[in-house]
Design an enzyme around this catalytic site. Structure first.
Site, short mmCIF file in Angstrom:
data_model
loop_
_atom_site.label_atom_id
_atom_site.label_comp_id
_atom_site.label_asym_id
_atom_site.label_seq_id
_atom_site.Cartn_x
_atom_site.Cartn_y
_atom_site.Cartn_z
N GLY A 48 0.79 -1.23 0.00
CA GLY A 48 0.00 0.00 0.00
C GLY A 48 0.82 1.27 0.00
N CYS A 258 -26.96 -8.97 -18.87
CA CYS A 258 -26.22 -8.70 -20.10
C CYS A 258 -27.09 -9.01 -21.31
CB CYS A 258 -24.93 -9.52 -20.14
SG CYS A 258 -24.00 -9.30 -21.66
N CYS A 261 -24.99 -12.11 -23.13
CA CYS A 261 -24.82 -13.45 -22.54
C CYS A 261 -25.86 -13.73 -21.46
CB CYS A 261 -23.41 -13.63 -22.01
SG CYS A 261 -23.08 -12.69 -20.52
N CYS A 280 -21.93 -6.97 -20.53
CA CYS A 280 -20.79 -7.22 -19.66
C CYS A 280 -19.66 -6.26 -20.00
CB CYS A 280 -20.26 -8.65 -19.87
SG CYS A 280 -21.33 -9.91 -19.21
N CYS A 286 -17.61 -12.42 -21.46
CA CYS A 286 -18.94 -12.42 -22.04
C CYS A 286 -18.99 -13.38 -23.26
CB CYS A 286 -19.31 -11.01 -22.46
SG CYS A 286 -21.00 -10.82 -23.07
#
Lengths: 297, 287, 254
Positions: A48, A258, A261, A280, A286
């Site tokens: 981090g 979607c 899909c 997607c 997808c």
């Protein structure tokens, strides 16, 4: 591997006559590669923490993925397999250009299949597929400093990180909640890494934030313009900053699925148009979803 | 018979010991070349400024001590050395924390000092911009101290902020307004709420009402006095204004050219000042 | 009665006070020239003498509003210990004020935005009463001193001089201290209110409070004092029972 083009053979031979192919030199030399790798190692050692590095000029404009590109170039070797996505799309112009550049200068192979890739460079998304511990995710970061919005003074920023004094960030979340009733931040949601440093999870959407927590893979964040590299090592805590009585929520649109899909549990983006249509964001996922559903039928 | 005090005295929570702040080269003669007798805090030989020297006092819980003097007397130097805004160059500033530890504010790292500022020692500044983030709401300013102390529950933070702002007489409908839109008196009230957020045992007031209209200042002073008696905090009030010192403190010290020229009960200093400078100061305040 | 009653609550010995006026050529003004004085519990000792004799100065030196220049001011505390107020630290002196030692002047130090009930109750809280007890006691005291109930929550700054004086007396006598110093506490009162105030003060002495008082009128002294101390030019010139001392005074004090 070279990319095939839709140009005609005659055009190609003409081009070769005018400009014969010469082996392209690597974009970064050994010295730069070593410097960036050292920065990466430091970033992994201090999860981090934003490690400064000597960001080089790249053949892409700063803000167009130059930070992610430098990390990838410093890591990629000829045996690597590279996947590059822009907004989840392997075929975005920027993704194609970066992928071509990386593969041509390092000799690495390209792919769109997450499972095949060793290095995945991305702007905006983590692929929907579960990544493995032998894979590295490289994110192109526009603004690495999570506290930028609450403090401008660089020395004060350094002090706040050094002392883990994040009260101003909490105040900004408080103010957001007071003003809007919810915490409205979308990308770059601030997260506490390994219980110590707050990072900006930019460029990924909230949807992908929980997937960083205790992930099996290494994530490297590269900001070319701001000259910073930071990391979330594998199996590291990544906790979104939120109040104990205000649960962290990811984006969702009730009932949306979607258009291609029919998936409901992937990250969906809206297609601009008269009627609301969703697809997607991860185009390769997808495509495979569609194929497997068709196979079932 | 009176050599040992039979009275139970609350132990000090703040103790300033031989505090000094010197700018420039220091040698044995500089002290003799500066001070009230010389009429300056700057050595004409070396250019050294003795902003404060040999300042000593203790404050117990529930007590308010005044520090009075003109600008340049060293009173703000003392305040900032206690707050840790500036480092003292000599002496010690002892703080007894709520856990019972005794720490010298003048000898700990900046980070430790800032940690003390979260819940042990708060400052109310003359300029609200020093104590507040003017671009944040009144509630957000209080939330800053609460989150710094580890508060993470939104409803609790809100509740506590509302309570404190109510206590300092900020209308609750203004809780979610940006502080920059507030009047001077209202900003001081928000500063008070923020200072009191974590019930600090010590609060420093640096000219808390200077610059406010008289009627507004009176209201803020009244509120501060109420809070002092009610909350049992140890307070140090720095001011050039005798009426502020008179209203808020029971004891005070008078500073002049970087030195303490007199100390006493506040009413005694006003009615029977002994030092020539104190007499001048009181005479000026009374006309 | 216990033996405690015979021990003085206040013993002043050799008390001197002078002022150096640095703003007036460093002029020295001698106000007290060596005062010896005892006050017993339940005794009302009245200070008499012309103005400028040092009566108020003496009270202020005992309360430490003036810092004694020389001498001792022993106060016997509730614990039975004696402390010398002349040398006590400022912080300790601040602690003695209130429950052990009270001072009521002729002026109410006007507190902005506060009503009489609040002022008197807060004085009680400052002496260790809890708020509801203090409010009850304050209400009784204000009633006793004929402060109209309609004024109890009116800001004290708008009250008349006489009303302020009575509020001041009520605040100074709630949860009374062991020794009470009074400096002309009824100077602005009309006869009926004055009567109520004197009655209240008489009550305190009967409950064992030691009182050291300055009144500008002989009648009040006659009525309240158990002993009178006559002062002149910063010294005690005579003391004795009221009848004896006051008879020599006609026309002096007023």
């Amino acid at each position: 591997m070279t990319l095939t083009h839709d140009s005609t053979t005659s055009q190609q031979s003409r081009l070769e006559q005018l400009c014969p192919p010469t082996p392209r030199a690597g974009l970064i030399d050994d010295f730069a590669q070593r410097e960036i790798r050292r920065a990466i190692l430091t970033a992994i050692a201090i999860p981090g923490y934003q490690v400064p590095f000597g960001s080089r000029e790249m053949p892409v404009a700063r803000g167009w993925g130059s930070g992610g590109l430098q990390i990838t170039l410093a890591l990629a070797q000829s045996h690597d397999v590279i996947k590059v996505i822009d907004q989840g799309d392997d075929e975005g112009v920027n993704a194609v250009n970066l992928r071509r550049l990386i593969c041509e200068t390092t000799g690495a192979t390209e792919t769109s299949e997450p499972a095949e890739a060793t290095l995945i460079q991305s702007r905006h998304r983590i692929p929907e597929d579960e990544l493995r511990q032998d894979q590295i995710l490289i994110l192109q970061v526009p603004v690495p400093e999570p506290l930028r919005g609450v403090e401008r003074d660089m020395r004060e920023l350094a002090r706040m990180h050094a002392e883990a004094d994040y009260s101003k960030m909490w105040v900004s979340l408080y103010e957001d909640k007071v003003r809007n009733g919810v915490i409205t931040r979308t990308t770059g949601y601030p997260c506490l890494v390994n219980g110590r440093y707050v990072i900006a999870t930019t460029p990924i959407p909230r949807w992908d934030v929980p997937r960083l927590h205790q992930a099996p893979f290494l994530t490297l964040f590269g900001a070319g313009r701001e000259k910073r590299i930071y990391a979330v090592p594998p199996r590291t805590d990544v906790e979104p900053l939120t109040f104990t009585d205000v649960p962290f929520e990811v984006e969702s649109t009730p009932g949306a699925r979607c258009h291609r899909c029919r998936s409901e549990d992937s990250f969906l983006v809206e297609i601009p148009g008269p009627q609301s249509q969703w697809i997607c964001s991860d185009t390769d996922w997808c495509r495979r979803e569609r194929l497997s559903k068709e196979a079932q039928i | 018979m009176t050599s040992h005090s039979p009275m139970e005295r609350a132990p000090w929570v703040l103790k300033v010991e031989n505090l000094g702040k010197v700018f420039g080269p220091m040698d044995s003669d500089v002290l003799a070349e500066t001070g009230p007798e010389i009429g300056t805090s700057k050595s004409s030989r070396t250019g050294t400024v003795v902003a404060a020297w040999d300042v000593n006092f203790e404050v117990a819980a529930g007590e308010a001590l005044g520090v009075i003097g003109e600008s340049g007397s060293g009173k703000s130097t003392v305040m900032r050395a206690i707050a840790g805004d500036h480092e003292a160059s000599h002496g010690a500033v002892w703080l007894r924390t709520r856990k019972g530890d005794v720490v010298n504010v003048a000898a700990i790292p900046d980070s430790a000092r800032r940690a003390l500022r979260v819940d042990e020692l708060a400052v109310v500044y003359q300029d609200a911009a020093e104590g507040l983030d003017l671009g944040v709401t009144a509630g957000g300013n209080v939330a800053d101290r609460l989150t710094a102390a580890g508060w993470r529950n939104f409803a609790e933070i809100r509740h506590r902020a509302a309570h404190l702002l109510g206590r300092t007489e900020v209308p609750l409908e203004r809780m979610d307004d940006i502080v920059r839109q507030f009047s001077g008196g209202m900003r001081q009230r928000v500063q008070l709420a923020k200072a009191l957020a974590n019930n600090p045992p010590i609060v420093l007031f640096d000219e808390p009402t200077t610059g406010l209209d008289a009627s507004v200042a009176a209201g803020v002073l009244d509120l501060i006095r109420d809070l002092l008696t009610e909350l049992g905090i140890a307070a140090v009030v720095v001011s050039h204004d005798f009426s502020v010192i008179e209203m808020l403190t029971t004891r005070c010290i008078v500073m002049h050219h970087g030195r303490v020229v007199e100390e006493g009960l506040t009413d005694q200093l006003l009615e029977d000042p002994l030092h020539p400078y104190s007499q001048r100061l009181v005479a000026a305040a009374r006309t | 009665m216990t033996t405690d009653l015979v021990l003085p609550v206040l013993r002043v010995r050799g008390l001197r006070k002078h002022f150096i006026l640095h703003n007036v050529d460093g002029r020295r003004v001698d106000a007290l020239h060596g005062i010896d004085l005892d006050v017993l519990p339940g005794e009302h000792l009245a200070l008499a003498g012309s103005s400028g004799a040092g009566k108020s100065t003496l009270l202020r030196c005992i309360y430490r509003t003036y810092l004694p220049s020389e001498g001792e001011v022993h106060l016997r505390l509730t614990t039975g210990h004696e402390v010398d107020l002349a040398t006590l630290s400022d912080a300790e002196m601040a602690g003695v004020r209130g429950s052990e030692l009270g001072y009521v002047s002729q002026f109410l130090r006007a507190e902005p935005r506060r009503g009489p009930l609040d002022i008197v109750a807060r004085a009680g809280v400052a002496r260790g009463m809890d708020l509801s007890d203090a409010r009850d006691a304050a209400a009784i005291a204000l009633k006793r001193l004929n402060i109209d109930e309609a004024l109890w929550d009116v800001y004290a700054t708008v009250l008349s001089g006489g009303e302020k004086q009575r509020v001041n007396l009520a605040a100074g006598t709630i949860s009374p201290p062991r020794l009470l110093l009074l400096d002309e506490p009824v100077s602005a009162l009309d006869p009926s209110n004055r009567e109520a105030a004197l009655d209240l003060i008489a009550d305190l002495t009967s409950h064992g409070v030691g009182v050291l008082a300055v009144f500008h009128d002989l009648e009040a002294m006659e009525r309240l004092a158990t002993r009178v101390v006559l002062m002149a030019d910063g010294l005690i010139s005579a003391q004795g029972p009221p009848t004896q001392i006051l008879s020599t005074l006609t026309g002096v004090s007023r």
